[in-house]
Enzyme design. Structure first.
Site, PDB file in Angstrom:
ATOM      1  N   SER A  99       0.836  -1.199   0.000  1.00 31.08           N
ATOM      2  CA  SER A  99       0.000   0.000   0.000  1.00 31.08           C
ATOM      3  C   SER A  99       0.880   1.262   0.000  1.00 31.08           C
ATOM      4  CB  SER A  99      -0.974  -0.040   1.183  1.00 31.08           C
ATOM      5  OG  SER A  99      -1.963   0.940   1.048  1.00 31.08           O
ATOM      6  N   ASP A 159      -8.410  -5.070  -4.942  1.00 30.40           N
ATOM      7  CA  ASP A 159      -7.736  -4.106  -4.066  1.00 30.40           C
ATOM      8  C   ASP A 159      -8.622  -2.915  -3.702  1.00 30.40           C
ATOM      9  OD1 ASP A 159      -5.190  -4.172  -2.869  1.00 30.40           O
ATOM     10  OD2 ASP A 159      -4.194  -4.207  -4.795  1.00 30.40           O
ATOM     11  N   HIS A 184      -7.732  -5.414  -0.362  1.00 33.01           N
ATOM     12  CA  HIS A 184      -6.496  -4.684  -0.087  1.00 33.01           C
ATOM     13  C   HIS A 184      -5.847  -5.243   1.174  1.00 33.01           C
ATOM     14  CE1 HIS A 184      -3.796  -1.372  -0.643  1.00 33.01           C
ATOM     15  NE2 HIS A 184      -4.049  -0.855   0.544  1.00 33.01           N
TER      16      HIS A 184
END
Length: 551
Positions: free
Chosen positions: A212, A337, A452
């Site tokens: 991320s 995601d 995610h």
């Protein structure tokens, strides 16, 4: 006979533990450090160092500086506090300004390890949250590097860096140029390069990897000219420097908003005032507005992020990939995601009884396209609904929202970065992946793929450390990912190294721009081509052709 065999094994384990290799106290540039050593299996051991300072306690809104050192032997046995940051509810702060510490896991056999590959992890958290140890449940820390180190025979390093207002507030000029969190990361990587040999590591074989915002940071670190010669390889998991949330284009505006909230002026005295103001107040002033909707998606609210400062990031990121021409690179995303963000913007997505309307999808398409105007918003909606038919079902509509946010926020920027890395490569190799192991969250829809951060539990070997929480197929995924990741760290090729892999992962630059679809059923059919090419073409060519709208 069986009794004698049992006695023999017990004696071997005892002798192995008693005679296990260990570094003991290690001399670093700041002084001696002493960690802990323990057995992790038959004739396998782990030296663990926690809380080693890699820089001095940082000055507020200033670059990190070297640590002055210490007398005696530093007991490096406990994680340090995280850098000061908002709590999850954004009602208070946690952590400390004195936070620039790192942690090291060193695998050992009967003899002390030497010249091992080094893997340095950078955590995510939207540049607002996070710490080098990760989330914790009953002392089971998410970013514990032991499984990676043991299974892949690599040294693992994690560290803290400043986040939120303390890490990324910028005035857009020399008063407070910003990027302090990126400079902290650079300082940690530099410290590892200078000191890791004393721990048995190879300073010329450092791989950085992250997820991320940490993944985006990895990309920034390899394209920044400041890291020349420090990094050999890199892995980006769901984020690159080209993501729409990776660069703050108007830092002065948000710096002034924070200053006003804490009672500071917005003129030439602003930075001096912010530096003497209670850091908790400045951190709280950097809250993210979570009351988002289809018309105001959360991706446009992440404004405490890196800036083009003319120094660490000297120019637009897409012009800097030449700096990574000799750095091997893996980059990829999770197949859904964008789900975590889509559910904040349109909460009905996770509610099986609720309907997500076509009007909401159109509003979201318009909002995501706002920098290119109304016509671009219409084009985006049409591109994602072209296969709906006259009466799309509820599931198709909800999946479309997730696909749109996944593509816009993560997948398309990552594919673009892969093309740029491959095009600029000299000696470097480029690899692409899609992680598609379905989420284990029971309340999610049946059609749900990998959300995610879902891959982190597998990269860090949680199916092995907490086996009762997983099925055998999850241990397969974890074994595969650790093998590919650590082979890559060793050799620059995820297929070649100490660990066996289920299928050969081809380079991205091979004909067809190939990628590996990672899940528990990896086989030859998992090697695929041209990931979501139509949508990548739409965003990078058709959408990009619309003139930019000044807001």
């Amino acid at each position: 006979m069986m009794m004698m065999l049992g006695v023999f094994i017990s004696a071997a384990l005892f002798l192995g533990t008693a005679q296990g290799a260990s570094l003991g106290a290690v001399l670093t540039e700041g002084g001696m450090v002493q960690g802990k050593s323990h057995s992790v299996g038959l004739l396998r051991y782990m030296d663990v160092f926690k809380g080693i300072p890699f820089a001095a306690p940082p000055g507020r809104l200033q670059k990190p500086v070297p640590h002055p050192g210490w007398e005696g032997v530093l007991k490096a046995t406990e994680y340090s506090k995280r850098c000061i940051q908002l709590n999850l509810l954004q009602t208070d702060t946690m952590g400390s300004e004195d936070c620039l510490y790192l942690n090291i896991w060193v695998p050992q056999g009967k003899t002390v390890s030497y010249n091992l590959p080094v893997m340095v992890f950078i955590y995510g958290g939207g540049f607002l949250l996070g710490g080098g140890q990760g989330a914790n449940f009953l002392d089971n820390y998410l970013y514990d590097g032991e499984e990676i180190a043991d299974r892949g025979n690599v040294i693992v390093v994690t560290f803290n860096y400043r986040v939120g207002s303390m890490g990324f507030l910028s005035t857009g000029d020399a008063d407070a140029p910003g990027n302090y969190g990126l400079w902290d990361q650079h300082a940690a990587i530099s410290w590892v390069h200078r000191n890791i040999k004393a721990f048995g590591g190879n300073p010329d074989n450092i791989t950085i990897f992250g997820e991320s915002a940490g993944s985006t940071s990895v990309n920034f670190q390899i394209i920044s000219p400041k890291n020349k010669g420090l990094i050999r390889r890199a892995i980006s998991q769901s984020g690159v420097a080209l993501c729409p949330w990776a660069i703050n284009r108007n830092p002065r505006k948000f710096a002034e908003e924070i200053a006003k909230k804490v009672g500071c002026p917005t003129d030439s005295g602003m930075v001096a005032c912010l530096r003497r103001t209670d850091p908790k107040a400045v951190t709280l002033a950097g809250k993210v507005r979570l009351a988002t909707s289809a018309t105001e998606p959360i991706v446009h609210n992440l404004y405490l992020s890196p800036v083009i400062d003319g120094d660490f990031i000297p120019d637009e990121p897409d012009t800097l990939f030449g700096n990574a021409a000799d750095i091997d690179y893996i980059a990829g995303v999770n197949d859904m995601d964008g789900h975590i963000f889509a559910t904040l913007d349109i909460p009905s997505i996770n509610n099986a009884l609720a309907t997500t309307t076509e009007e909401e999808v159109q509003a979201l398409a318009t909002a995501l396209s706002k920098d290119r105007g109304q016509d671009a918003g219409i084009a985006t909606f049409q591109e994602y609904t072209v296969n709906w038919g006259s009466k799309p079902n509820k599931e198709d509509i909800k999946k479309t929202v997730v696909e749109m946010e996944t593509d816009y926020i993560f997948l398309v920027p990552t594919q673009t970065a892969l093309y740029l890395h491959s095009d600029n490569a000299k000696s470097a190799r480029t690899y692409s992946y899609l992680f598609s192991e379905s989420s284990r969250i029971p309340i999610f829809p049946l059609w749900m793929g990998a959300d995610h951060a879902d891959e982190l539990q597998y990269v860090f070997g949680k199916p092995f450390t907490t086996p009762l929480g997983y099925f055998p197929r999850h241990r397969d995924v974890s074994k595969y990912m650790i093998a590919y990741w650590t082979n890559f760290a060793q050799t620059g090729n995820p297929n070649t190294g100490e660990s066996k892999v289920p299928v050969t992962w081809p380079e991205f630059s091979n004909p067809g721009h190939q990628y590996l679809d990672i899940n528990n059923k990896i086989n030859t059919n998992s090697v695929k081509k041209m990931l979501r090419t139509r949508l990548v073409y739409y965003w990078t060519t058709v959408f990009a052709s619309y003139p930019t709208v000044r807001n």
